[in-house]
Design an enzyme around this catalytic site. Structure first.
Site, mmCIF file in Angstrom:
data_model
loop_
_atom_site.group_PDB
_atom_site.id
_atom_site.type_symbol
_atom_site.label_atom_id
_atom_site.label_comp_id
_atom_site.label_asym_id
_atom_site.label_seq_id
_atom_site.Cartn_x
_atom_site.Cartn_y
_atom_site.Cartn_z
ATOM 1 N N ARG A 153 8.620 8.037 20.119
ATOM 2 C CA ARG A 153 9.637 7.982 19.090
ATOM 3 C C ARG A 153 10.857 8.286 19.470
ATOM 4 N NH1 ARG A 153 10.201 12.187 14.729
ATOM 5 N NH2 ARG A 153 11.391 11.207 13.128
ATOM 6 N N HIS A 203 18.291 10.285 12.196
ATOM 7 C CA HIS A 203 17.856 11.458 12.165
ATOM 8 C C HIS A 203 19.110 12.608 12.267
ATOM 9 C CE1 HIS A 203 14.226 13.934 14.376
ATOM 10 N NE2 HIS A 203 15.412 14.709 13.867
ATOM 11 N N GLU A 231 12.805 13.373 7.620
ATOM 12 C CA GLU A 231 12.936 14.491 6.854
ATOM 13 C C GLU A 231 14.146 14.541 6.082
ATOM 14 O OE1 GLU A 231 12.653 17.950 9.609
ATOM 15 O OE2 GLU A 231 10.861 17.421 10.548
ATOM 16 N N ASN A 253 5.735 15.096 9.381
ATOM 17 C CA ASN A 253 6.071 16.226 10.302
ATOM 18 C C ASN A 253 5.410 17.506 9.895
ATOM 19 O OD1 ASN A 253 7.491 14.264 11.557
ATOM 20 N ND2 ASN A 253 9.390 14.991 11.334
ATOM 21 N N TYR A 258 4.724 21.690 10.972
ATOM 22 C CA TYR A 258 5.115 22.821 11.820
ATOM 23 C C TYR A 258 4.255 24.113 11.142
ATOM 24 C CZ TYR A 258 8.246 20.106 14.141
ATOM 25 O OH TYR A 258 9.004 19.069 14.996
ATOM 26 N N GLU A 314 5.869 14.198 14.198
ATOM 27 C CA GLU A 314 6.247 15.358 15.112
ATOM 28 C C GLU A 314 5.206 16.598 14.654
ATOM 29 O OE1 GLU A 314 10.200 17.069 14.147
ATOM 30 O OE2 GLU A 314 11.075 14.985 14.085
HETATM 31 O O1 IFM Z 1 14.035 19.641 16.159
HETATM 32 C C1 IFM Z 1 13.994 19.356 14.757
HETATM 33 C C2 IFM Z 1 13.758 17.901 14.503
HETATM 34 O O2 IFM Z 1 15.026 17.506 14.915
HETATM 35 C C3 IFM Z 1 13.211 17.509 13.183
HETATM 36 N N1 IFM Z 1 11.892 18.324 12.948
HETATM 37 C C4 IFM Z 1 11.849 19.788 13.308
HETATM 38 C C5 IFM Z 1 12.340 19.973 14.574
HETATM 39 C C6 IFM Z 1 11.829 21.488 15.137
HETATM 40 O O3 IFM Z 1 12.881 22.439 14.162
#
Ligand code: IFM
Length: 445
Positions: free
Chosen positions: A75, A119, A164, A290, A292, A352
């Site tokens: 990606r 992006h 995002e 995505n 985290y 992500e």
């Molecule tokens: O680096 C970023 C990415 O551009 C978008 N998602 C989160 C990642 C980590 O912060």
């Protein structure tokens, strides 16, 4: 490690501004991030992305690394100002040629390209006339999608419109921490709607070019109340509405959520015109996730403009970015989406997932990033757990292939499976690279 379903895709993810460099080469226009990096003192230690990882010149080396890794999917994002330097109008042939070469090289390496159209690197010329606060930007985005699809659509099957949109609105338009640097708080909401409208128009353009697989990627961060009080629970609900509902309901259900907690009537948003929601809710082939970490919420402090306060998790390990490591949040994200959106939910892709750890090379140059391996392993298990519980997840992409330009943090946060020397840009695969390679190979056996 549990086996994921047959056909499950493994990949890595990057974005144009964070890796390409060559910001002034071959006709590329200026983006809002070029302006932000050079005119604000908001990037740690004044780092710039002028060269970044120099992927623009070194992409064959990066594809060779991906081939070694054995990924199914890569990606990447297309830089809008590289294609349309003024955001609209004249097309920069050299920009299209670059992505053309990239796609051909990926296919030759038997890696499926997955192209994200936005992006965060909006052409500066469009920001000069209002950026995403201006409704016309949505139309411009649809036109740009058509230009890219006309050139690459014969070979690129997997498309993502936006990356995002919540973060782009919140950090770029509400809080001023990212480009374009506006601090409008809730007056940033038009930037949400216009991105989503742009998404819908881009879907139309992609479909008109015969695109086979179209997604939108949101970030998801399940809301966890700090305590059991009614106020904390209400704060957690309000955050979920803004972060998840505002960017998922219109796309999958064709309506905005109840925004009463923000003092806003979600049924009478002044910037929403007749027909917009039908455009935004065009059917998708997948939803990009995505993930985290989750977010912990408490009641707002008196006078706060928002109906919640974010707070730290206690007693939880954190990455070098200070983000809590809670893989169960990924399982919950996937199972909640499955339960809450039911038949309206297309298949899910983890577009992500990753972590920032700074592990310096040892005396032999090896980079033993054990913490990254632990993070990724636990999150892959969390995906398997969600699948066991009924979530339809089709792929998992690590953020990121390379250590790269982490926005306001410059090169201080390192998410890569591959270390990139900030001076020479030489690439060194880390221990996590070998771990991921073995994981992928093991899943194919
Ligand atoms: O680096 C970023 C990415 O551009 C978008 N998602 C989160 C990642 C980590 O912060």
């Amino acid at each position: 490690m549990p086996s994921l379903p047959g056909g499950f895709a493994w990949g890595v993810s990057t974005s144009a501004f964070q890796i390409e460099g060559a910001t002034g080469e071959e006709g590329r226009g200026q983006s809002i991030w070029d302006t932000f990096v050079h005119s604000h003192e908001k990037i740690r230690d004044g780092h710039t992305a002028d060269t970044a990882c120099d992927h623009y010149h070194r992409y064959p080396e990066d594809i060779a690394l991906m081939r070694r890794l054995g990924v199914d999917v890569y990606r990447f994002s297309v830089s809008w100002p590289r294609i349309l330097p003024a955001g609209v109008g004249a097309v920069n042939a050299a920009g299209l040629d670059f992505y053309d070469r990239l796609v051909d090289a990926l296919l030759a390496a038997e890696i499926t390209p997955m192209a994200t159209l936005f992006h965060w690197d909006l052409p500066q010329a469009l920001e000069d006339v209002g950026g995403w606060l201006d409704r016309d930007t949505a139309g411009r985005f649809g036109e740009y999608a058509g230009v890219v699809a006309a050139r690459l659509g014969d070979r690129v099957r997997h498309w993502i419109t936006l990356n995002e949109p919540f973060e782009h609105m919140a950090l770029g338009y509400a809080l001023g921490r990212h480009a374009p640097g506006h601090s409008l708080l809730l007056d940033a909401l038009p930037a949400a709607h216009h991105q989503l409208l742009g998404h819908g128009l881009a879907v139309e353009a992609l479909r008109a070019s015969g695109a086979g697989h179209v997604m939108l990627t949101n970030s998801y961060s399940p809301a966890v109340p700090a305590g059991g009080s009614e106020e904390d629970v209400a704060a957690s609900r309000a955050y979920d509405t803004l972060h998840r509902g505002m960017f998922t309901d219109p796309v999958l259900l064709g309506r905005y959520p109840d925004l009463a907690a923000f003092g806003v009537d979600g049924d009478a948003l002044p910037f929403v015109e007749d027909g917009d929601l039908a455009t935004i809710a065009a059917p998708l082939d997948g939803l990009g996730v995505n993930y985290y970490n989750p977010t912990r919420l408490a009641a707002p402090v008196p006078g706060s403009p928002l109906p919640f306060e974010t707070t730290e998790f206690e007693g939880v390990d954190t990455t070098d970015f200070g983000w809590p490591v809670l893989p169960s949040g990924l399982t919950r994200t996937l199972t909640d989406l499955t339960e809450d959106y039911g038949d309206a939910l297309p298949p899910l892709w983890i577009t992500e997932n990753g972590c920032s750890y700074f592990t310096a090379p040892d005396a032999d140059g090896a980079i033993a990033d054990r913490a990254r391996i632990d993070y990724l392993e636990a999150h892959v298990r969390a995906v398997a757990e969600a699948i066991d519980q009924g979530a339809d997840v089709r792929g998992y992409l690590v953020w990121s292939l390379l250590d790269n330009f982490e926005w306001a943090e410059g090169y201080h946060q390192r998410f890569g499976l591959v270390h990139v020397d900030p001076e020479s840009r030489n690439r060194t695969p880390k221990a996590s690279f070998d771990w991921y390679r073995e994981l992928i190979a093991g899943q194919r056996r």
